[in-house]
Design an enzyme around this catalytic site. Sequence first.
Site, PDB file in Angstrom:
ATOM      1  N   CYS A 116      79.862  -2.792  15.954  1.00 47.32           N
ATOM      2  CA  CYS A 116      81.021  -2.939  15.057  1.00 47.32           C
ATOM      3  C   CYS A 116      81.598  -1.581  14.713  1.00 47.32           C
ATOM      4  CB  CYS A 116      80.655  -3.691  13.778  1.00 47.32           C
ATOM      5  SG  CYS A 116      80.159  -5.369  14.052  1.00 47.32           S
ATOM      6  N   LYS A 130      70.480  -5.929   3.975  1.00 51.40           N
ATOM      7  CA  LYS A 130      70.048  -4.698   4.660  1.00 51.40           C
ATOM      8  C   LYS A 130      69.015  -3.934   3.833  1.00 51.40           C
ATOM      9  CE  LYS A 130      74.433  -4.110   7.091  1.00 51.40           C
ATOM     10  NZ  LYS A 130      74.156  -4.460   8.501  1.00 51.40           N
ATOM     11  N   ASP A 177      80.680   3.562   1.238  1.00 51.02           N
ATOM     12  CA  ASP A 177      80.039   2.408   1.860  1.00 51.02           C
ATOM     13  C   ASP A 177      78.558   2.761   2.040  1.00 51.02           C
ATOM     14  OD1 ASP A 177      78.941   0.610   3.600  1.00 51.02           O
ATOM     15  OD2 ASP A 177      80.513   0.751   5.123  1.00 51.02           O
ATOM     16  N   GLN A 195      74.388   1.475   4.969  1.00 50.76           N
ATOM     17  CA  GLN A 195      73.308   2.042   5.795  1.00 50.76           C
ATOM     18  C   GLN A 195      72.580   3.173   5.084  1.00 50.76           C
ATOM     19  OE1 GLN A 195      72.182   0.870   8.616  1.00 50.76           O
ATOM     20  NE2 GLN A 195      73.792  -0.615   9.036  1.00 50.76           N
ATOM     21  N   HIS A 227      82.255   1.716  10.220  1.00 51.50           N
ATOM     22  CA  HIS A 227      82.028   0.335  10.674  1.00 51.50           C
ATOM     23  C   HIS A 227      83.367  -0.401  10.536  1.00 51.50           C
ATOM     24  CE1 HIS A 227      80.564  -3.847  10.195  1.00 51.50           C
ATOM     25  NE2 HIS A 227      79.423  -3.466  10.729  1.00 51.50           N
TER      26      HIS A 227
HETATM   27  N1  PLP Z   1      79.300  -0.889   6.641  1.00 45.92           N
HETATM   28  C1  PLP Z   1      78.313  -0.419   7.406  1.00 45.92           C
HETATM   29  C2  PLP Z   1      78.101   1.067   7.514  1.00 45.92           C
HETATM   30  C3  PLP Z   1      77.481  -1.305   8.081  1.00 45.92           C
HETATM   31  O1  PLP Z   1      76.491  -0.848   8.838  1.00 45.92           O
HETATM   32  C4  PLP Z   1      77.712  -2.699   7.942  1.00 45.92           C
HETATM   33  C5  PLP Z   1      76.879  -3.664   8.687  1.00 45.92           C
HETATM   34  O2  PLP Z   1      76.219  -3.341   9.639  1.00 45.92           O
HETATM   35  C6  PLP Z   1      78.742  -3.132   7.131  1.00 45.92           C
HETATM   36  C7  PLP Z   1      79.533  -2.199   6.490  1.00 45.92           C
HETATM   37  C8  PLP Z   1      79.023  -4.585   6.923  1.00 45.92           C
HETATM   38  O3  PLP Z   1      77.945  -5.174   6.248  1.00 45.92           O
HETATM   39  P1  PLP Z   1      77.885  -6.756   6.041  1.00 45.92           P
HETATM   40  O4  PLP Z   1      78.009  -7.352   7.411  1.00 45.92           O
HETATM   41  O5  PLP Z   1      76.541  -6.975   5.430  1.00 45.92           O
HETATM   42  O6  PLP Z   1      79.005  -7.117   5.149  1.00 45.92           O
END
Ligand code: PLP
Length: 405
Positions: free
Chosen positions: A363, A225, A199, A202, A122
Amino acid sequence: MKDIAEIRSDFPILARKVYDKPLVYLDNGATTQKPQCVIDALTSVYTTYNANIHRGVHYLSDKSSEAYENSRERVRSFINAGKKEEVIFTSGTTGSINGIAFSFGERYINPGDEMIISHLEHHANIVPWQMMCERKGAVLRVIPINDNGEIILEEYYKLLTSKTRIVSVAQASNALGTIVPVREIIDAAHAMNIPVLIDGAQSVQHGITDIQTMNCDFYVFSGHKIYGPTGIGVLYGKEKWLSELPPFQGGGDMVDKVTFEKTTYNELPFKFEAGTMNYTAAIGMCAALNYVLDIGLENIAAREQELLSYANKRLSGINGLTIYGNSDRKISTISFLLKGIHPYDTGMILDKLGIAVRTGTHCAQPVMDRYGIDGTVRASICFYNTKEEIDALTSGIEMVMSMFS
Ligand code: PLP
């Protein structure tokens, strides 16, 4: 496990209609809906004990500080971290990664050093590291993926060198749903004394997370999430790293002694929590974690995998539909395209049928570039979804195809 009707009744929004059609919410990868207990926890803060945390000696401040620190303990046990001091609250996954990229860069990165991410990331796990590399004259290395959307481990092993300072990868891809073999990634990095950030944005909501077994150095995720409020996230870090890293923000509460000549910092975890934290959301997230624990993470995982295979079966039966991301190990996310139809058109028509999916690059533009496409339609399923909703998605897609044929 509670039956599905009972589960759905815990989420008030799921009963609403959109354009006079029952809402079919399949955008859980972007954000999840909130159970009543989370909404109640937020209301309870504001109606009964709202006061700034760690600041006053008065009754309300004590109450809210206690609830905030209880939330930290809940997060600790939820991810099985060793110590409460290793759990830092942030604004979300993005805030957590930016913080570590900054602090780690300041403390450990020199010109010519390298760091590794994967092609699946992401933007939140790309851009902060790129900024760090630019600032420090370091080099970003990227693990390639195969056509199924899986990380090519052999290529990763080749990227690990004496110049590598940190590795940062998602445990599951938001764009394709691939579950990444983080144990192999962490073990190989550790064999060379290289720390790893995972990270979990997800993955944390889809099954049991055990930080100590995983043995990562940093783990990050977002409250919204995992059925909690927006504006709250977690940065777990091993104590040995967190105690060495400099804070990424300065301000109230993160200090020990302040003079104009020099400031000394507070102990962990407060060193990394500057200013008024989003304690209300942290308390709301605690209620969300209690909720999923009550349902059972194993039950959630089993139900979502069943829904995933049902959705795979239904969607792959549609002529002209291509699924992107065909790993054997996936979270319940399906990215797809309909032949000759722009994903926005698909998304807009599905929307008019009451079906919420995400369209675009999610993203994760490099993932789209890898496949030479502009974007996909993404259905991200969770345990409160039903087979009937997947049937509704299937009929909706068939309607889109017939409109464009
Ligand atoms: N990392 C991953 C794999 C994501 O799917 C997302 C958001 O969709 C993020 C980071 C960023 O999360 P946030 O927008 O809640 O900071």
